[in-house]
Enzyme design. Structure first.
Site, short mmCIF file in Angstrom:
data_model
loop_
_atom_site.label_atom_id
_atom_site.label_comp_id
_atom_site.label_asym_id
_atom_site.label_seq_id
_atom_site.Cartn_x
_atom_site.Cartn_y
_atom_site.Cartn_z
N LYS A 115 0.83 -1.13 -0.13
CA LYS A 115 -0.12 0.25 0.02
C LYS A 115 0.82 1.31 0.08
O LYS A 115 0.59 2.39 -0.32
CB LYS A 115 -0.67 0.21 1.18
CG LYS A 115 -1.97 -1.21 0.89
CD LYS A 115 -3.50 -0.81 1.57
CE LYS A 115 -4.34 -1.77 1.00
NZ LYS A 115 -5.81 -1.43 1.83
N LYS A 197 -3.60 -11.02 -6.36
CA LYS A 197 -5.06 -10.99 -5.75
C LYS A 197 -6.12 -10.14 -6.27
O LYS A 197 -5.68 -8.98 -6.72
CB LYS A 197 -4.81 -11.24 -4.13
CG LYS A 197 -5.13 -9.86 -3.46
CD LYS A 197 -5.46 -9.81 -2.04
CE LYS A 197 -5.95 -8.38 -1.71
NZ LYS A 197 -6.59 -7.96 -0.50
N LYS A 200 -10.39 -5.15 -4.16
CA LYS A 200 -11.52 -4.03 -4.49
C LYS A 200 -11.07 -2.53 -4.89
O LYS A 200 -11.75 -1.95 -5.54
CB LYS A 200 -12.48 -4.14 -3.35
CG LYS A 200 -12.13 -3.58 -1.94
CD LYS A 200 -13.04 -3.00 -1.09
CE LYS A 200 -13.24 -4.23 0.18
NZ LYS A 200 -12.05 -3.54 1.12
P1 ATP Z 1 -8.23 -3.28 -0.50
O1 ATP Z 1 -8.10 -3.67 -1.77
O2 ATP Z 1 -9.10 -2.21 -0.38
O3 ATP Z 1 -6.98 -3.38 0.31
P2 ATP Z 1 -9.49 -5.85 -0.18
O4 ATP Z 1 -10.23 -6.26 -1.47
O5 ATP Z 1 -8.20 -6.76 0.11
O6 ATP Z 1 -9.38 -4.40 0.12
P3 ATP Z 1 -10.37 -6.10 2.50
O7 ATP Z 1 -11.59 -5.39 3.19
O8 ATP Z 1 -9.11 -5.78 2.88
O9 ATP Z 1 -10.58 -6.16 0.93
O10 ATP Z 1 -10.83 -7.68 2.92
C1 ATP Z 1 -11.98 -8.14 3.47
C2 ATP Z 1 -11.81 -9.78 3.49
O11 ATP Z 1 -11.56 -10.17 2.15
C3 ATP Z 1 -10.44 -10.24 4.21
O12 ATP Z 1 -10.94 -11.29 5.14
C4 ATP Z 1 -9.45 -10.70 3.18
O13 ATP Z 1 -8.58 -11.52 3.45
C5 ATP Z 1 -10.66 -11.03 1.81
N1 ATP Z 1 -10.15 -11.11 0.79
C6 ATP Z 1 -9.97 -9.78 0.13
N2 ATP Z 1 -9.62 -10.00 -1.26
C7 ATP Z 1 -9.54 -11.60 -1.34
C8 ATP Z 1 -9.49 -12.31 -2.37
N3 ATP Z 1 -8.97 -11.98 -3.58
N4 ATP Z 1 -9.39 -13.67 -2.16
C9 ATP Z 1 -10.00 -14.01 -1.15
N5 ATP Z 1 -10.05 -13.44 0.07
C10 ATP Z 1 -10.01 -11.91 -0.21
#
Ligand code: ATP
Ligand code: LTN
Length: 334
Positions: A115, A197, A200
């Site tokens: 980040k 990965k 969002k």
């Molecule tokens: P950002 O992109 O804003 O960092 P993020 O998509 O990683 O966000 P979070 O709010 O940080 O989302 O994560 C919420 C939950 O979803 C956490 O338990 C995280 O491990 C899970 N998660 C996020 N992205 C994935 C993915 N691509 N596959 C599986 N689990 C995920």
């Protein structure tokens, strides 16, 4: 553990529209714990402000994330659903745990490195100490189990280290939590770069399938998914694109990877991608409908926020008063 049930805690940031990674890796698995555990599912808005957010959007997404929790099957009477900033003990314990977390430990966190590379103009102290606040979220409720995707494993291990360190200095104070990482779906990958990965906050919309995307959008994104040049539909390390699609299909249908491979054996990539897209779009349709229904009733969502915050607050207070006593803070009676 404050009643006879063990505790589950997890959190999702209201930092963007949730993806099928958030759904398959985390939220979809949450309701399985609701009968056996006291479950706290939190919308972690204080974590979201470690990167700059537009205030109106943050507010809207906080409502949306709560509504999505419910649309994904979390019953607010069986789970404590709440917003992190409504329970001030998160910030309070977060600060205390900052003082039990080492600079070297925080410097090793890969999410911080990622980040800060993405937000080079805003590498703030909160982004750096974020894992200590996450530890506070978890330890505040004497949590046993934390269901998360694999990207959170390192933060969870740090939360365990912090809990052990504190317990060693002051005697048993915190339950040391375990992670619960699903066997499949723990890392759903980007459709445009299947070695990374799905996130969002990705700026390439074609890489990310959102829970609330329309059926047409979902199918279009899957049609454009990056694959490779041969045409075998098999799960293999050198075929990350196809493996990711098989994983998504298998998570959505409950079929094993082997069953999915057998089903698509001989099919061309184009048809395969459409089939996966349709399965995802149809599987998410009920979530979308329930979400729309819930979002139309803001007063109801506010009532759930209030009920959740009050419940969380009661239990958070107990841990805080124990922590305050142990570290030597003075107390006044009200
Ligand atoms: P950002 O992109 O804003 O960092 P993020 O998509 O990683 O966000 P979070 O709010 O940080 O989302 O994560 C919420 C939950 O979803 C956490 O338990 C995280 O491990 C899970 N998660 C996020 N992205 C994935 C993915 N691509 N596959 C599986 N689990 C995920
Ligand atoms: N760090 C997590 C979100 C998060 C969380 C938590 C998850 C904040 N506090 C406590 C589980 C338990 C993330 O970025 N996905």
């Amino acid at each position: 553990m404050y009643n006879d049930k063990k505790v589950v805690f997890s959190g999702v940031q209201p930092s963007g529209n949730l993806t099928i990674g958030n759904y398959l890796g985390a939220i979809r698995n949450f309701s399985a714990f609701s009968d056996e555990y006291h479950c706290y599912y939190c919308v972690v808005d204080m974590h979201a402000i470690t990167v700059r957010q537009n205030p109106a959007e943050l507010r809207r997404r906080t409502y949306e994330t709560l509504a999505l929790y419910m649309a994904c099957g979390l019953d607010p009477d069986k789970n404590t659903l709440f917003i992190q900033s409504h329970v001030p003990q998160h910030a309070e314990l977060g600060w205390i745990l900052d003082c039990y977390t080492m600079f070297g430990e925080l410097s090793r966190m890969t999410q911080f490195k990622d980040k800060s590379a993405k937000n080079a103009d805003n590498i703030n102290a909160g982004l750096f100490t974020y894992p200590a606040l996450m530890a506070a979220d978890i330890l505040l409720y004497q949590t046993e189990l934390v269901p998360v995707g694999i990207d959170q494993k390192q933060h969870l291990e740090l939360a365990r280290d912090i809990a052990n360190r504190f317990n060693q200095v002051y005697g048993e104070t915190f339950v040391v939590p375990e992670g619960y990482i699903p066997r499949e779906g723990a890392k759903i990958c980007s459709l445009q770069d299947p070695t990374k990965k799905m996130s969002k906050s990705d700026t390439n919309e074609n890489a990310v399938v959102r829970i609330l995307d329309t059926k047409d959008d979902i199918i279009r994104k899957f049609k454009r998914a990056v694959t490779d040049s041969d045409n075998r539909i098999i799960f293999a390390e050198d075929k990350p694109g196809i493996s990711n699609l098989l994983t998504i299909y298998s998570c959505m249908t409950g079929k094993t990877i082997e069953e999915a491979q057998a089903q698509f054996n001989g099919m061309g990539y184009g048809d395969f991608k459409i089939a996966v897209g349709e399965t995802v779009a149809d599987g998410l349709a009920p979530v979308r409908e329930e979400f729309a229904r819930l979002m139309a009733d803001k007063a109801y969502l506010e009532q759930i926020m209030k009920q959740g915050a009050e419940e969380a607050y009661r239990n958070a207070r107990r841990t805080m008063s124990k922590v305050r006593r142990k570290i030597g803070f003075t107390e006044i009676k009200h």
